[in-house]
Design a protein around this motif. Structure first.
Motif, PDB file in Angstrom:
ATOM      1  N   UNK A  95       0.830  -1.190   0.000  1.00 25.17           N
ATOM      2  CA  UNK A  95       0.000   0.000   0.000  1.00 25.17           C
ATOM      3  C   UNK A  95       0.871   1.248   0.000  1.00 25.17           C
ATOM      4  N   UNK A  96       0.333   2.302  -0.557  1.00 23.81           N
ATOM      5  CA  UNK A  96       1.078   3.554  -0.661  1.00 23.81           C
ATOM      6  C   UNK A  96       1.032   4.287   0.672  1.00 23.81           C
ATOM      7  N   UNK A  97       2.189   4.700   1.209  1.00 21.75           N
ATOM      8  CA  UNK A  97       2.187   5.461   2.467  1.00 21.75           C
ATOM      9  C   UNK A  97       1.565   6.834   2.269  1.00 21.75           C
ATOM     10  N   UNK A  98       1.157   7.423   3.365  1.00 19.92           N
ATOM     11  CA  UNK A  98       0.428   8.685   3.295  1.00 19.92           C
ATOM     12  C   UNK A  98       1.274   9.795   2.683  1.00 19.92           C
ATOM     13  N   UNK A  99       2.568   9.801   2.963  1.00 19.55           N
ATOM     14  CA  UNK A  99       3.413  10.900   2.492  1.00 19.55           C
ATOM     15  C   UNK A  99       3.584  10.876   0.978  1.00 19.55           C
ATOM     16  N   UNK A 100       3.317   9.743   0.340  1.00 21.88           N
ATOM     17  CA  UNK A 100       3.487   9.614  -1.103  1.00 21.88           C
ATOM     18  C   UNK A 100       2.139   9.547  -1.809  1.00 21.88           C
ATOM     19  N   UNK A 101       1.078   9.937  -1.111  1.00 23.58           N
ATOM     20  CA  UNK A 101      -0.264   9.834  -1.668  1.00 23.58           C
ATOM     21  C   UNK A 101      -0.692  11.176  -2.242  1.00 23.58           C
ATOM     22  N   UNK A 102      -1.124  11.162  -3.492  1.00 20.41           N
ATOM     23  CA  UNK A 102      -1.472  12.405  -4.186  1.00 20.41           C
ATOM     24  C   UNK A 102      -2.946  12.772  -4.066  1.00 20.41           C
ATOM     25  N   UNK A 103      -3.743  11.939  -3.415  1.00 13.08           N
ATOM     26  CA  UNK A 103      -5.187  12.170  -3.372  1.00 13.08           C
ATOM     27  C   UNK A 103      -5.670  12.848  -2.098  1.00 13.08           C
ATOM     28  N   UNK A 104      -4.754  13.240  -1.230  1.00 18.28           N
ATOM     29  CA  UNK A 104      -5.171  13.828   0.040  1.00 18.28           C
ATOM     30  C   UNK A 104      -6.007  15.099  -0.120  1.00 18.28           C
ATOM     31  N   UNK A 105      -5.672  16.016  -1.053  1.00 18.64           N
ATOM     32  CA  UNK A 105      -6.513  17.216  -1.180  1.00 18.64           C
ATOM     33  C   UNK A 105      -7.961  16.906  -1.543  1.00 18.64           C
ATOM     34  N   UNK A 106      -8.199  15.792  -2.243  1.00 16.42           N
ATOM     35  CA  UNK A 106      -9.561  15.435  -2.622  1.00 16.42           C
ATOM     36  C   UNK A 106     -10.324  14.762  -1.476  1.00 16.42           C
ATOM     37  N   UNK A 107      -9.620  14.315  -0.439  1.00 24.29           N
ATOM     38  CA  UNK A 107     -10.249  13.525   0.613  1.00 24.29           C
ATOM     39  C   UNK A 107     -10.324  14.239   1.957  1.00 24.29           C
ATOM     40  N   UNK A 108      -9.330  15.046   2.273  1.00 27.97           N
ATOM     41  CA  UNK A 108      -9.207  15.586   3.623  1.00 27.97           C
ATOM     42  C   UNK A 108      -9.873  16.954   3.770  1.00 27.97           C
ATOM     43  N   UNK A 109     -10.350  17.197   4.975  1.00 28.45           N
ATOM     44  CA  UNK A 109     -10.822  18.538   5.306  1.00 28.45           C
ATOM     45  C   UNK A 109      -9.650  19.516   5.200  1.00 28.45           C
ATOM     46  N   UNK A 110      -9.900  20.745   4.738  1.00 29.18           N
ATOM     47  CA  UNK A 110      -8.794  21.702   4.560  1.00 29.18           C
ATOM     48  C   UNK A 110      -7.959  21.911   5.818  1.00 29.18           C
ATOM     49  N   UNK A 111      -8.615  21.978   6.969  1.00 27.71           N
ATOM     50  CA  UNK A 111      -7.865  22.208   8.208  1.00 27.71           C
ATOM     51  C   UNK A 111      -6.920  21.046   8.500  1.00 27.71           C
ATOM     52  N   UNK A 112      -7.398  19.832   8.279  1.00 24.59           N
ATOM     53  CA  UNK A 112      -6.556  18.653   8.499  1.00 24.59           C
ATOM     54  C   UNK A 112      -5.420  18.623   7.482  1.00 24.59           C
ATOM     55  N   UNK A 113      -5.753  18.906   6.226  1.00 22.95           N
ATOM     56  CA  UNK A 113      -4.745  18.874   5.168  1.00 22.95           C
ATOM     57  C   UNK A 113      -3.613  19.853   5.454  1.00 22.95           C
TER      58      UNK A 113
END
Length: 214
Positions: free
Chosen positions: A7-25
């Motif tokens: 599985x792809x680790x979080x630091x190498x994941x490009x989809x975070x802006x589409x999934x996370x709340x802005x404050x968390x991101x």
């Protein structure tokens, strides 16, 4: 027996802006961006001044200069990735030791991209950022290599590096920019972006093949 897909680790994941709340991101980006910024320090403090003395502009283009630029780009990209990686490791440490997360939860989130429900944007049904990254990777690869390299390598990464390293950095250091210097920097980061895009293209294709076999 099939081995489990990596599985792809979080630091190498490009989809975070589409999934996370802005404050968390933005909260998650602080330490990685700090690491990325600190990775520039050795280049501006030691390497670039040394290069300007060893390769003055009046000397023209030489084989030694081209080899230096290739080594410079390779080491700098490695430093950028290392700085971002270190920032994400600090994020994991903060969650583990300051926020009291169990070790298994830290592993699932930061190593497997399984996002906590309260991190997700409203309307996002799945917190599996790894699965989302696979779907997006397939979509981008289906557009073709040339489009992928231009969009991901040149327009995203290459343009960002050109602005930071080719324009903002020299302007802050010297207080001025010449047309020749800007043109050289544009060429360097265009070529670097193409190389970066081709590397990611090959990496993503290999990753999708592994996922298909698993």
């Amino acid at each position: 027996m099939k081995r489990p897909a990596q599985r792809r680790p979080l630091w190498w994941n490009t989809q975070l802006p589409q999934l996370l709340r802005p404050r968390v991101l933005w909260g998650l980006q602080v330490l990685p961006l700090a690491g990325l910024g600190l990775s520039f320090v050795p280049w501006f403090v030691w390497v670039l001044p040394w290069a300007e003395q060893g390769f003055p502009a009046s000397a023209g283009v030489s084989t030694e200069l081209l080899l230096f630029l290739l080594a410079f780009l390779a080491l700098m990209v490695g430093g950028l990735l290392a700085g971002m990686w270190a920032g994400w490791q600090l994020n994991a440490a903060v969650c583990r030791f300051l926020r009291g997360w169990p070790a298994e939860q830290v592993r699932q989130v930061f190593r497997e991209s399984q996002l906590p429900p309260h991190w997700l944007k409203a309307g996002v049904a799945s917190g599996d950022a790894h699965a989302e990254s696979l779907r997006e990777a397939r979509r981008q690869l289906d557009e073709g290599m040339v489009r992928y390299v231009l969009k991901v390598g040149v327009l995203r990464w290459g343009l960002l590096m050109f602005l930071g390293m080719g324009l903002i950095g020299p302007w802050l250091r010297d207080g001025q920019l010449s047309v020749r210097a800007v043109a050289v920097q544009a060429l360097i980061w265009t070529l670097a972006g193409i190389g970066f895009g081709l590397t990611l293209w090959s990496t993503e294709r290999a990753r999708l093949r592994d996922q298909h076999k698993a």
